[in-house]
Design an enzyme around this catalytic site. Structure first.
Site, PDB file in Angstrom:
ATOM      1  N   ASP A  13      -6.804   7.006   2.048  1.00 52.71           N
ATOM      2  CA  ASP A  13      -5.677   6.206   2.468  1.00 52.71           C
ATOM      3  C   ASP A  13      -5.976   5.764   3.902  1.00 52.71           C
ATOM      4  OD1 ASP A  13      -2.095   6.534   1.830  1.00 52.71           O
ATOM      5  OD2 ASP A  13      -3.279   4.937   2.742  1.00 52.71           O
TER       6      ASP A  13
HETATM    7  C1  GLC Z   1      -0.751   2.828   3.415  1.00 54.85           C
HETATM    8  C2  GLC Z   1      -0.237   3.578   2.215  1.00 54.85           C
HETATM    9  C3  GLC Z   1      -0.997   3.304   0.950  1.00 54.85           C
HETATM   10  C4  GLC Z   1      -1.489   1.872   0.985  1.00 54.85           C
HETATM   11  C5  GLC Z   1      -2.522   1.781   2.074  1.00 54.85           C
HETATM   12  C6  GLC Z   1      -3.064   0.356   2.232  1.00 54.85           C
HETATM   13  O1  GLC Z   1      -0.681   3.629   4.548  1.00 54.85           O
HETATM   14  O2  GLC Z   1      -0.103   4.994   2.324  1.00 54.85           O
HETATM   15  O3  GLC Z   1      -0.110   3.565  -0.145  1.00 54.85           O
HETATM   16  O4  GLC Z   1      -2.062   1.527  -0.263  1.00 54.85           O
HETATM   17  O5  GLC Z   1      -2.030   2.230   3.329  1.00 54.85           O
HETATM   18  O6  GLC Z   1      -2.063  -0.488   2.710  1.00 54.85           O
END
Ligand code: GLC
Length: 741
Positions: A270
């Protein structure tokens, strides 16, 4: 039946063997820097010399958040034509519940209990997003959530692992279609692996404490369902499980996911979750975090720049075997081959930006309509708008941005059709509009007088309550989940007019709205319904359509009841004989209020239970009938029930199957959802629904992580929600080591 006729691409997909052979050949030609470049994902908007240079040097494997097809092609051209090996970039985006045509938030889609419709929505999202160059979405989110204070409850399918698994698998099928190499598909990314929904005290990014058997019984199954549906990628979660951040969790990412489950897709971190292991306090610095994540099995680094800046040192200093890097690169290249990017890397600009077709909007409207849950109706719905004057009041009546809900990155709010716009268009002057509050958090009561005036001119009040989109979603947690702003005051003021109130709530979570449900004569609950929420709710309020939504989460009585979920344990003292706070005598003796499991100020259980939802018609359920009452642990039984539409309107009903293991070597939940079917019945019509119950699915994990099906008595319900129905009993005859489902 809505059919989304999406023309699939024509390129013949490569066989798995072809793909592996090509990967072998490519890896043998790559330098260590080029290998590590494939593991680097950057968030980027636009084309500039800096990003172009990095791409030419083979330092970028994926780009997220670029949504202009011409820019996508320009960046892709740098990779294909100006880098040494010409490896294509995969472009990604959070397409969570629609790209331009916004569907209800995933929690609302779960409330439809209609996997086919959810799959169609994902198919449409993929068709729209891929026409802008997006070939990888960070969805479905299948985190089981039992605490509505957590803003991300909006993004999943609620509190039950079985429902979350069915919805997650449907989205995977929708995004990926039946040939992932077709240009109008997107790779799914099931997230956040794992246990994120158990964030302590409903605060985002917080620690989780999840015993292994609970992890395996509740939080992991939806991921397995999404993987079994073919999810090409996964995303690890921000949180730690029992002190181990998922980005560095070898047991989770290697032993369980790769060795036990045999997953061969690609794992992305993430956003900066690799770097956050320093903040977690398990890594000295970014280099240490990069090493831990690579060893644990995170293939691609989203935006931490940990891999690109540290892994070659780790390899050159023999702290990281090059074979480990090769394995990570293999997973990335396999994704790109499966997507057909080596054969078809560019967006077809002649078909670019294909959005808002009538088919897409109709599907979004259908989904919004089926997501609406009728909680209460004391005879005032449907409304005869043609012959009644209706006062439309409340901050969510005409909120085109907020109606779309969280994670609507590509929303164009001018395309949102609000309830007010729809009702005015159809019923003209019969609609008297006075918002009373301009937005959900507004505290000013300046608009109250006009709202009361409107109410006094009308036969019925239609109040649109709820929360703005920003109050749910990532990092948007609330300790108090009652209606924000002055909404409660306004509803009370309107109640004094004596006019009947129909309350429509649009929110990103189950809110604590017991007083308002008491004050209203009818209540419909919508989880931010998206672009077509207006026409959908207008159809339902007018009786042109019949509500069929069922709650995917328990609706609380008060904010303090979390975690709250139907499949709870019975405890040694289940709630009974409750003396509530206002009934307690002065100087009451210590034990006079009863010694069982309840709140003095809230009693016990939800205001409305998981699986609950009314209709304008009524349904009668026969007692369930079983094919056998004794079955071996590797056998199955069929359970049948006849449902009759005993009302005067055609309606859809989600028939739910629950079981209870009465005695186990561990305390078992009082109920567990094991299947459901959505049926439509015309007035007077009956249908017999049959479920097959495999005993192998009635087991649980022991404290040492083994899955077992134990002998003993079980109860089975077939009903319209998690609290009603008459149970039938059966026995499982002997213990067995039935394989995990
Ligand atoms: C965010 C979220 C995740 C998302 C990623 C890209 O922090 O936790 O769910 O897909 O970053 O935006």
């Amino acid at each position: 039946m809505l059919v989304c006729t999406v023309v699939m691409g024509s390129a013949a997909p490569r066989t798995a063997e072809d793909i592996e052979r090509n990967i072998d050949r490519l890896i043998s030609r790559m330098t260590i820097e080029e290998k590590i470049g494939q593991l680097n994902q950057l968030s980027n908007v636009g084309y500039n010399d800096n990003i172009a240079g990095q791409i030419r040097n083979g330092a970028v494997g994926s780009i997220l958040n670029e949504t202009d097809p011409e820019t996508v092609n320009r960046l892709q051209k740098e990779a294909i034509e100006n880098s040494r090996l010409g490896i294509p970039i995969v472009f990604a985006r959070d397409v969570i519940h629609g790209f331009k045509t916004i569907f209800p938030i995933p929690l609302g889609q779960a409330a439809t209990w209609n996997p086919e419709l959810v799959e169609l929505g994902a198919r449409i999202a993929a068709d729209e997003a891929s026409s802008a160059g997006i070939r990888w979405t960070f969805s479905p989110m299948v985190d089981v959530a039992r605490d509505a204070r957590w803003g991300r409850i909006a993004e999943g399918a609620g509190e039950d692992p079985y429902l979350a698994g069915r919805m997650g698998a449907a989205m995977v099928r929708g995004y990926q279609g039946n040939d992932l190499s077709s240009p109008n598909t997107m790779a799914a990314c099931v997230k956040h692996f794992a246990g994120y929904g158990a964030s302590e005290s409903g605060k985002d990014y917080n620690t989780t404490w999840i015993p292994d058997n609970l992890l395996r019984d509740v939080y992991l199954p939806p991921f397995k369902d999404a993987i079994d549906a073919g999810s090409a990628t996964m995303m690890c979660s921000f949180n730690d499980i029992n002190g181990v951040p998922s980005s560095g969790n070898i047991w989770l990412l290697r032993e369980l996911l790769r060795n036990e489950w045999g997953y061969d897709g690609m794992m992305v971190s993430d956003w900066n979750s690799i770097g956050e292991m320093v903040s977690h306090g398990v890594c000295e610095d970014l280099g240490d975090a990069a090493l831990k994540a690579a060893v644990a099995g995170v293939d691609m680094d989203m935006e931490a720049k940990a891999y690109i800046s540290n892994l070659s040192d780790m390899v050159n200093s023999d702290r990281l075997p090059v074979a480990r890097v090769d394995s990570m690169v293999r997973n990335v290249l396999r994704l790109k081959y499966r997507l057909g990017l080596f054969d078809n890397p560019y967006v077809d600009l002649k078909k670019a930006n294909r959005f808002y077709s009538r088919t897409n909007l109709d599907a979004a409207r259908r989904c919004a309509a089926e997501s609406a849950v009728l909680l209460k109706n004391e005879g005032i719905l449907p409304i005869d708008f043609k012959n009644k004057r209706v006062a439309v009041i409340g901050p969510m009546a005409d909120a085109p941005y907020d109606q779309a809900g969280t994670w609507s990155f590509d929303l164009e709010k001018e395309h949102t059709v609000t309830p007010l716009a729809t009702l005015r268009q159809i019923y003209g002057d019969n609609i008297i509009y006075a918002p009373g509050l301009d937005y959900s958090r507004e505290l000013s009561t300046d608009g109250f007088d006009k709202a009361v005036e409107a109410a006094e001119q009308a036969d019925i009040i239609l109040f649109f309550a709820g929360e703005e989109a920003v109050l749910s979603g990532e990092a948007h947690c609330l300790a108090d989940i009652t209606l924000p702003g002055a909404q409660k005051k306004l509803i009370s003021r309107l109640k004094e007019t004596g006019r009947p109130i129909a309350l429509v709530i649009m929110a990103g979570r189950p809110m604590a709205v017991a007083p308002q449900c008491e004050q209203a004569d009818a209540v419909i609950y919508m989880f931010h319904p998206g672009t077509m929420g207006g026409p959908a709710i207008a159809d339902l309020l007018s009786g042109n359509d019949n509500p069929s939504g069922k709650l995917p989460v328990s609706l609380p009585r008060v904010s303090g009841q979390f975690p709250l979920y139907y499949s709870h344990k019975n405890t040694g003292r289940p709630a009974e004989n409750m003396t509530l706070i206002n009934d307690i005598e002065l100087e009451a003796p210590q034990t006079s209020t009863g010694c069982t499991s309840f709140y003095l100020d809230a009693g016990d259980g939800p205001l409305f239970p998981f699986g609950y939802g009314l209709s304008y018609t009524t349904f009668a359920y026969s007692d369930p009938e079983l094919s056998d009452i004794v079955i071996p642990s590797d056998g199955n039984i069929t359970a049948t029930c006849t449902i009759t539409n005993t009302g005067s309107m055609t309606g859809a009903e989600t028939v739910q199957l629950y079981i209870r293991d009465i005695v186990g070597s561990l305390a078992r939940p009082v109920k567990e959802l094991k299947d459901f079917k959505k049926i439509t019945l015309s007035p007077g019509e009956s249908q017999t629904v049959t479920f097959t119950v495999d005993a192998s699915r009635l087991g649980f994990h022991t404290l040492d992580g083994k899955y077992i099906v134990e002998p003993g008595e079980f109860k089975l319900w077939i009903s319209g929600d998690s609290q009603s129905g008459t149970p039938a009993s059966f026995k499982i005859t002997h213990a067995g080591n039935a394989s995990v489902k």
